[in-house]
Structures are given as C-alpha cells and as structure tokens.
Design a protein around this motif. Structure first.
Motif, PDB file in Angstrom:
ATOM      1  N   ALA A  76       0.832  -1.207   0.000  1.00 57.37           N
ATOM      2  CA  ALA A  76       0.000   0.000   0.000  1.00 57.37           C
ATOM      3  C   ALA A  76       0.866   1.256   0.000  1.00 57.37           C
ATOM      4  CB  ALA A  76      -0.913  -0.023   1.225  1.00 57.37           C
ATOM      5  N   PRO A  77       0.268   2.402  -0.337  1.00 60.14           N
ATOM      6  CA  PRO A  77       1.026   3.653  -0.369  1.00 60.14           C
ATOM      7  C   PRO A  77       1.781   3.899   0.946  1.00 60.14           C
ATOM      8  CG  PRO A  77      -1.107   3.983  -1.381  1.00 60.14           C
ATOM      9  CD  PRO A  77      -1.124   2.613  -0.765  1.00 60.14           C
ATOM     10  N   ARG A  99      -0.555   9.318  -2.998  1.00 60.72           N
ATOM     11  CA  ARG A  99      -0.983   8.958  -1.642  1.00 60.72           C
ATOM     12  C   ARG A  99      -2.040   7.861  -1.615  1.00 60.72           C
ATOM     13  NH1 ARG A  99       0.943  11.822   2.237  1.00 60.72           N
ATOM     14  NH2 ARG A  99      -0.845  11.486   3.616  1.00 60.72           N
ATOM     15  N   SER A 100      -2.526   7.438  -2.806  1.00 61.46           N
ATOM     16  CA  SER A 100      -3.477   6.331  -2.896  1.00 61.46           C
ATOM     17  C   SER A 100      -3.306   5.685  -4.267  1.00 61.46           C
ATOM     18  CB  SER A 100      -4.918   6.817  -2.704  1.00 61.46           C
ATOM     19  OG  SER A 100      -5.334   7.561  -3.817  1.00 61.46           O
ATOM     20  N   PHE A 101      -3.911   4.530  -4.449  1.00 61.94           N
ATOM     21  CA  PHE A 101      -3.842   3.886  -5.760  1.00 61.94           C
ATOM     22  C   PHE A 101      -4.669   4.672  -6.772  1.00 61.94           C
ATOM     23  CE2 PHE A 101      -2.803   0.206  -3.053  1.00 61.94           C
ATOM     24  CZ  PHE A 101      -1.667  -0.254  -3.698  1.00 61.94           C
ATOM     25  N   THR A 102      -5.765   5.271  -6.337  1.00 61.84           N
ATOM     26  CA  THR A 102      -6.653   6.028  -7.208  1.00 61.84           C
ATOM     27  C   THR A 102      -6.058   7.407  -7.487  1.00 61.84           C
ATOM     28  OG1 THR A 102      -8.523   4.918  -6.170  1.00 61.84           O
ATOM     29  CG2 THR A 102      -9.012   6.884  -7.467  1.00 61.84           C
ATOM     30  N   ALA A 104      -3.247   8.122  -8.773  1.00 58.42           N
ATOM     31  CA  ALA A 104      -1.785   8.180  -8.713  1.00 58.42           C
ATOM     32  C   ALA A 104      -1.190   8.058 -10.113  1.00 58.42           C
ATOM     33  CB  ALA A 104      -1.266   7.045  -7.833  1.00 58.42           C
ATOM     34  N   ALA A 124       3.491   3.171  -4.128  1.00 59.49           N
ATOM     35  CA  ALA A 124       2.933   1.845  -3.858  1.00 59.49           C
ATOM     36  C   ALA A 124       3.309   0.913  -5.003  1.00 59.49           C
ATOM     37  CB  ALA A 124       1.412   1.938  -3.724  1.00 59.49           C
ATOM     38  N   TYR A 146       3.455   3.904   6.345  1.00 64.81           N
ATOM     39  CA  TYR A 146       2.281   3.837   5.487  1.00 64.81           C
ATOM     40  C   TYR A 146       1.503   5.146   5.545  1.00 64.81           C
ATOM     41  CZ  TYR A 146       3.058  -1.041   4.490  1.00 64.81           C
ATOM     42  OH  TYR A 146       3.596  -2.208   4.026  1.00 64.81           O
ATOM     43  N   VAL A 147       1.027   5.608   4.384  1.00 61.18           N
ATOM     44  CA  VAL A 147       0.226   6.825   4.299  1.00 61.18           C
ATOM     45  C   VAL A 147      -1.008   6.670   5.186  1.00 61.18           C
ATOM     46  CG1 VAL A 147      -1.174   8.252   2.749  1.00 61.18           C
ATOM     47  CG2 VAL A 147       1.085   7.450   2.010  1.00 61.18           C
ATOM     48  N   ASN A 148      -1.677   5.542   5.091  1.00 62.79           N
ATOM     49  CA  ASN A 148      -2.806   5.222   5.955  1.00 62.79           C
ATOM     50  C   ASN A 148      -2.306   4.191   6.965  1.00 62.79           C
ATOM     51  OD1 ASN A 148      -5.096   4.296   7.219  1.00 62.79           O
ATOM     52  ND2 ASN A 148      -6.223   3.864   5.341  1.00 62.79           N
ATOM     53  N   ASP A 151      -3.146   0.515   6.826  1.00 65.78           N
ATOM     54  CA  ASP A 151      -2.582  -0.357   5.788  1.00 65.78           C
ATOM     55  C   ASP A 151      -1.319  -1.084   6.240  1.00 65.78           C
ATOM     56  OD1 ASP A 151      -4.556   0.273   3.916  1.00 65.78           O
ATOM     57  OD2 ASP A 151      -3.383   1.920   3.065  1.00 65.78           O
TER      58      ASP A 151
END
Length: 157
Positions: A76-77, A99-102, A104, A124, A146-148, A151
C-alpha cells in the motif's frame, strides 16, 4: 515504521549466509545460490521475502536489499525516510506515485525498469500474474511509513 528489532536477526542471518556481505568489505561477489531469502519484517505484506545483499538497512550507511513479492500482491502507499532507488530484476508490476492507488501516477515496469524516489515520496506497488523481484538501495537507516496507518500489516490484529 520499519522496526530495527525485527531487522536485526534477519540482517545478521542474511549477512552471514551471504558470506560476510557488509559495507567494510573491499569487494563482494554473490552467486544467485548465495543470496538468502527470509520472511520480510512485519511491515510488509505476508508472503513477501527479503534478501539482505549488502550493508545493514537498519544502520547508517549504504545498503542493498532484494524484495520478492508473489503474484497478485501489493504494498500500500507508503513513504521512506531516505532517498530510495528500485531496480526491477524479474517480473512485471505497476508502480504508483501518490498517496493512494486512485489518481496516482501509474507506471508498468518490467525487468530492467528503474525508479528513484526522493525522501518522503508516497508510492505503492502492485504485482500482476507473476512474482516480482526488485532490488532496493539507499543510505540507511531504512524506514517505511504507510500513508494510511491502517494499511500497515504490522498493525493487523
């Protein structure tokens, strides 16, 4: 965050198995058979393996590790506390910067592909239908956040 206590034993085991591959040596030559794979620290998803090739990733100084991820895996990010370089040794995967898969930046990488990430760059990885081996190098100590925080596999209950 990468835990030094988790790294100490695998790094020592990897260095001993690799024939004393540390930064004080004048030269190091490892055959493919001499590279020793161990389970990655808890910060990484299950089934990810690491080979400690050169140096000590948990200490100041240069290091080289290899990360082997199975098919259909992802990290994960996350960010690192130092500049990181990544070279694809085998397989194919998608590398994301963001910062996310969406939303990026997505780059499909295969053997020979290269990434340089300045300190703090969120990124990621997601593998496809086959395992992937990447070589990571930098100047330690190596840290991963991890950004979040949810995760982070080391926080799983």
């Amino acid at each position: 965050m990468f835990r030094n206590a988790l790294l100490a034993l695998p790094i020592l085991a990897g260095l001993v198995a690799a024939g004393s591959a540390h930064a004080d040596d004048a030269s190091i030559v490892l055959t493919q058979e001499q590279v020793r794979w161990v389970a990655a620290p808890a910060d990484f998803p299950k089934h990810v393996e690491i080979a400690y090739v050169y140096g000590n990733a948990s200490a100041p100084g240069p290091f080289v590790i290899r990360v082997r991820m199975p098919a259909h895996a992802q990290i994960a990010p996350h960010t690192h506390n130092m500049d990181e370089t990544l070279t694809v040794l085998s397989g194919r995967f998608t590398h994301f910067i963001g910062r996310s898969f969406t939303g990026a930046r997505e780059d499909a990488l295969a053997a020979g592909g290269f990434v340089h990430l300045p300190k703090g760059t969120p990124h990621a990885l997601r593998t496809a239908d086959s395992p992937v081996v990447v070589e990571v190098s930098g100047v330690g100590p190596f840290g991963m956040t991890y950004v979040n925080p949810a995760d982070d596999p080391s926080r799983a209950k």
